[in-house]
Design a protein around this motif. Structure first.
Motif, PDB file in Angstrom:
ATOM      1  N   SER A  11      -6.749 -24.571  25.560  1.00 51.04           N
ATOM      2  CA  SER A  11      -6.313 -25.195  26.808  1.00 51.04           C
ATOM      3  C   SER A  11      -6.997 -26.536  27.034  1.00 51.04           C
ATOM      4  CB  SER A  11      -6.599 -24.265  27.989  1.00 51.04           C
ATOM      5  OG  SER A  11      -7.980 -24.009  28.077  1.00 51.04           O
ATOM      6  N   SER A  12      -7.902 -26.923  26.152  1.00 51.24           N
ATOM      7  CA  SER A  12      -8.678 -28.152  26.319  1.00 51.24           C
ATOM      8  C   SER A  12      -7.859 -29.401  26.022  1.00 51.24           C
ATOM      9  CB  SER A  12      -9.887 -28.153  25.403  1.00 51.24           C
ATOM     10  OG  SER A  12     -10.718 -27.064  25.667  1.00 51.24           O
ATOM     11  N   GLU A  25      -9.989 -29.614  31.412  1.00 51.23           N
ATOM     12  CA  GLU A  25      -9.134 -28.461  31.691  1.00 51.23           C
ATOM     13  C   GLU A  25      -8.216 -28.736  32.876  1.00 51.23           C
ATOM     14  OE1 GLU A  25      -9.122 -25.648  29.850  1.00 51.23           O
ATOM     15  OE2 GLU A  25     -10.768 -26.318  28.577  1.00 51.23           O
TER      16      GLU A  25
END
Length: 73
Positions: A11-12, A25
């Protein structure tokens, strides 16, 4: 055992090191995301969990996937 079949989506947001964790994020961002781990198609040199590349969230390929983790035993 991060390496193997496909690169794993994270998700970075892809930012150069070192980066501010509060900016990495953003769920609704369309910026490039990090994939890690290497795939079956690339050399062993990049098949490690510290390897990272970047792709837009809507990109797909037979070398990119995701891992499912569970806390159930």
């Amino acid at each position: 055992d991060q390496t193997g079949n496909v690169w794993n989506w994270t998700s970075s947001i892809y930012l150069p090191y070192p980066y501010d964790l509060t900016k990495s994020e953003k769920e609704d961002s369309t910026e490039k995301r990090v994939v890690r781990g290497g795939s079956w198609k690339l050399a062993g040199l990049v098949a490690r969990c510290t390897s990272r590349f970047r792709y837009f969230p809507d990109y797909y390929d037979d070398q990119i996937g995701f891992r499912i983790a569970s806390s159930y035993c």
